[in-house]
Design a protein around this motif. Sequence first.
Motif, PDB file in Angstrom:
ATOM      1  N   LEU A  55       0.827  -1.205   0.000  1.00 17.91           N
ATOM      2  CA  LEU A  55       0.000   0.000   0.000  1.00 17.91           C
ATOM      3  C   LEU A  55       0.864   1.258   0.000  1.00 17.91           C
ATOM      4  O   LEU A  55       0.580   2.209  -0.733  1.00 17.91           O
ATOM      5  CB  LEU A  55      -0.939  -0.011   1.206  1.00 17.91           C
ATOM      6  CG  LEU A  55      -1.953   1.116   1.284  1.00 17.91           C
ATOM      7  CD1 LEU A  55      -2.823   1.173   0.039  1.00 17.91           C
ATOM      8  CD2 LEU A  55      -2.814   0.967   2.520  1.00 17.91           C
ATOM      9  N   SER A  56       1.926   1.261   0.770  1.00 18.90           N
ATOM     10  CA  SER A  56       2.836   2.414   0.792  1.00 18.90           C
ATOM     11  C   SER A  56       3.466   2.652  -0.577  1.00 18.90           C
ATOM     12  O   SER A  56       3.566   3.794  -1.037  1.00 18.90           O
ATOM     13  CB  SER A  56       3.942   2.214   1.827  1.00 18.90           C
ATOM     14  OG  SER A  56       3.405   2.229   3.108  1.00 18.90           O
ATOM     15  N   LEU A  57       3.886   1.572  -1.228  1.00 15.62           N
ATOM     16  CA  LEU A  57       4.467   1.713  -2.564  1.00 15.62           C
ATOM     17  C   LEU A  57       3.442   2.270  -3.548  1.00 15.62           C
ATOM     18  O   LEU A  57       3.748   3.135  -4.364  1.00 15.62           O
ATOM     19  CB  LEU A  57       4.979   0.366  -3.071  1.00 15.62           C
ATOM     20  CG  LEU A  57       6.292  -0.113  -2.478  1.00 15.62           C
ATOM     21  CD1 LEU A  57       6.582  -1.538  -2.921  1.00 15.62           C
ATOM     22  CD2 LEU A  57       7.428   0.811  -2.869  1.00 15.62           C
ATOM     23  N   LEU A  58       2.221   1.774  -3.459  1.00 12.66           N
ATOM     24  CA  LEU A  58       1.162   2.250  -4.343  1.00 12.66           C
ATOM     25  C   LEU A  58       0.893   3.733  -4.121  1.00 12.66           C
ATOM     26  O   LEU A  58       0.828   4.512  -5.075  1.00 12.66           O
ATOM     27  CB  LEU A  58      -0.114   1.439  -4.120  1.00 12.66           C
ATOM     28  CG  LEU A  58      -1.354   1.941  -4.850  1.00 12.66           C
ATOM     29  CD1 LEU A  58      -1.159   1.893  -6.352  1.00 12.66           C
ATOM     30  CD2 LEU A  58      -2.569   1.134  -4.442  1.00 12.66           C
ATOM     31  N   LEU A  59       0.766   4.126  -2.869  1.00 11.14           N
ATOM     32  CA  LEU A  59       0.491   5.535  -2.568  1.00 11.14           C
ATOM     33  C   LEU A  59       1.636   6.437  -3.024  1.00 11.14           C
ATOM     34  O   LEU A  59       1.406   7.517  -3.570  1.00 11.14           O
ATOM     35  CB  LEU A  59       0.226   5.713  -1.070  1.00 11.14           C
ATOM     36  CG  LEU A  59      -1.063   5.059  -0.555  1.00 11.14           C
ATOM     37  CD1 LEU A  59      -1.141   5.164   0.961  1.00 11.14           C
ATOM     38  CD2 LEU A  59      -2.288   5.667  -1.216  1.00 11.14           C
ATOM     39  N   TYR A  60       2.865   5.989  -2.813  1.00  9.81           N
ATOM     40  CA  TYR A  60       4.016   6.772  -3.265  1.00  9.81           C
ATOM     41  C   TYR A  60       4.022   6.875  -4.792  1.00  9.81           C
ATOM     42  O   TYR A  60       4.226   7.948  -5.362  1.00  9.81           O
ATOM     43  CB  TYR A  60       5.325   6.142  -2.789  1.00  9.81           C
ATOM     44  CG  TYR A  60       6.525   6.946  -3.220  1.00  9.81           C
ATOM     45  CD1 TYR A  60       6.931   8.048  -2.483  1.00  9.81           C
ATOM     46  CD2 TYR A  60       7.210   6.634  -4.384  1.00  9.81           C
ATOM     47  CE1 TYR A  60       8.012   8.814  -2.885  1.00  9.81           C
ATOM     48  CE2 TYR A  60       8.296   7.395  -4.798  1.00  9.81           C
ATOM     49  CZ  TYR A  60       8.688   8.487  -4.049  1.00  9.81           C
ATOM     50  OH  TYR A  60       9.741   9.241  -4.462  1.00  9.81           O
ATOM     51  N   PRO A 108       3.836  10.425  -9.962  1.00  8.06           N
ATOM     52  CA  PRO A 108       3.706   9.714 -11.243  1.00  8.06           C
ATOM     53  C   PRO A 108       4.868   9.955 -12.211  1.00  8.06           C
ATOM     54  O   PRO A 108       5.113   9.138 -13.093  1.00  8.06           O
ATOM     55  CB  PRO A 108       2.393  10.236 -11.822  1.00  8.06           C
ATOM     56  CG  PRO A 108       2.170  11.553 -11.148  1.00  8.06           C
ATOM     57  CD  PRO A 108       2.810  11.446  -9.801  1.00  8.06           C
ATOM     58  N   ASP A 109       5.587  11.052 -12.038  1.00  8.50           N
ATOM     59  CA  ASP A 109       6.690  11.353 -12.947  1.00  8.50           C
ATOM     60  C   ASP A 109       8.014  10.763 -12.490  1.00  8.50           C
ATOM     61  O   ASP A 109       9.011  10.858 -13.197  1.00  8.50           O
ATOM     62  CB  ASP A 109       6.845  12.872 -13.108  1.00  8.50           C
ATOM     63  CG  ASP A 109       5.619  13.493 -13.764  1.00  8.50           C
ATOM     64  OD1 ASP A 109       4.956  12.791 -14.556  1.00  8.50           O
ATOM     65  OD2 ASP A 109       5.321  14.656 -13.460  1.00  8.50           O
ATOM     66  N   GLU A 110       8.029  10.168 -11.312  1.00  7.86           N
ATOM     67  CA  GLU A 110       9.267   9.582 -10.793  1.00  7.86           C
ATOM     68  C   GLU A 110       9.689   8.413 -11.682  1.00  7.86           C
ATOM     69  O   GLU A 110       8.901   7.532 -12.014  1.00  7.86           O
ATOM     70  CB  GLU A 110       9.071   9.099  -9.359  1.00  7.86           C
ATOM     71  CG  GLU A 110      10.305   8.457  -8.812  1.00  7.86           C
ATOM     72  CD  GLU A 110      10.719   9.048  -7.487  1.00  7.86           C
ATOM     73  OE1 GLU A 110      11.659   8.523  -6.908  1.00  7.86           O
ATOM     74  OE2 GLU A 110      10.110  10.021  -7.044  1.00  7.86           O
ATOM     75  N   TYR A 116       2.083  -3.939 -14.686  1.00  2.00           N
ATOM     76  CA  TYR A 116       3.122  -2.912 -14.650  1.00  2.00           C
ATOM     77  C   TYR A 116       2.829  -1.787 -13.663  1.00  2.00           C
ATOM     78  O   TYR A 116       3.393  -0.720 -13.773  1.00  2.00           O
ATOM     79  CB  TYR A 116       3.303  -2.325 -16.056  1.00  2.00           C
ATOM     80  CG  TYR A 116       3.699  -3.375 -17.065  1.00  2.00           C
ATOM     81  CD1 TYR A 116       5.033  -3.768 -17.182  1.00  2.00           C
ATOM     82  CD2 TYR A 116       2.756  -3.997 -17.860  1.00  2.00           C
ATOM     83  CE1 TYR A 116       5.409  -4.755 -18.080  1.00  2.00           C
ATOM     84  CE2 TYR A 116       3.123  -4.978 -18.768  1.00  2.00           C
ATOM     85  CZ  TYR A 116       4.447  -5.356 -18.864  1.00  2.00           C
ATOM     86  OH  TYR A 116       4.813  -6.328 -19.751  1.00  2.00           O
ATOM     87  N   HIS A 117       1.968  -2.040 -12.711  1.00  3.03           N
ATOM     88  CA  HIS A 117       1.634  -1.015 -11.727  1.00  3.03           C
ATOM     89  C   HIS A 117       1.441  -1.678 -10.369  1.00  3.03           C
ATOM     90  O   HIS A 117       0.869  -2.772 -10.295  1.00  3.03           O
ATOM     91  CB  HIS A 117       0.358  -0.289 -12.156  1.00  3.03           C
ATOM     92  CG  HIS A 117       0.150   1.008 -11.450  1.00  3.03           C
ATOM     93  ND1 HIS A 117      -0.332   1.076 -10.168  1.00  3.03           N
ATOM     94  CD2 HIS A 117       0.363   2.285 -11.840  1.00  3.03           C
ATOM     95  CE1 HIS A 117      -0.418   2.345  -9.796  1.00  3.03           C
ATOM     96  NE2 HIS A 117      -0.001   3.096 -10.791  1.00  3.03           N
ATOM     97  N   PRO A 118       1.871  -1.035  -9.284  1.00  2.87           N
ATOM     98  CA  PRO A 118       1.744  -1.640  -7.955  1.00  2.87           C
ATOM     99  C   PRO A 118       0.300  -1.939  -7.538  1.00  2.87           C
ATOM    100  O   PRO A 118       0.062  -2.797  -6.706  1.00  2.87           O
ATOM    101  CB  PRO A 118       2.366  -0.616  -7.013  1.00  2.87           C
ATOM    102  CG  PRO A 118       3.112   0.335  -7.846  1.00  2.87           C
ATOM    103  CD  PRO A 118       2.583   0.243  -9.238  1.00  2.87           C
TER     104      PRO A 118
END
Length: 158
Positions: free
Chosen positions: A68-73, A78-80, A104-106
């Motif tokens: 969840l933390s990875l997803l929120l970050y 989004p540009d990271e 391809y997405h957390p």
Amino acid sequence: MYVWSVEKLPRTKTYPLDKAFRSDDPNTAAQLAHASKLREYVQRIIEGGQQRPVTIIAGISEFIPYALSLLLYFEAHPDEKLTDELKVSWTSAVMKSNEFHMFYHPKYDLTMMLMAAAYAEMQFAAESVHNLLPADAQFEEASKLGAHHLKIAAGIFD
């Protein structure tokens, strides 16, 4: 009585999250390494197929806050740029095919982890009442336990 089997849980491939997400901050790097190890542990216990549902639930529950933390970050930045493309693979829990699908997405990894937890909760509920008859002394307590785990499974995506 049909009992869901942990052998039918969606399976995943190991993917080191600290490979895609890099940080110069030592604390963040340590958290990413720990999250990668937890995810690998979940992959191993699901892949084993013989684990008790409670073991699977505990492993997934420990990983979920990191996912969840990875997803929120990821959604807040989004540009990271990632150091490596995030490629998470899962099989389907509802299709007979054992084919892995690439995500391809957390959010997909989190969703599949939650789905695996829901299926493990269903299995736990089924095992708690399996082979018991209403006249058995343990039936009421086992039914309450089973109902509790079905509520958890049903509420995972709330």
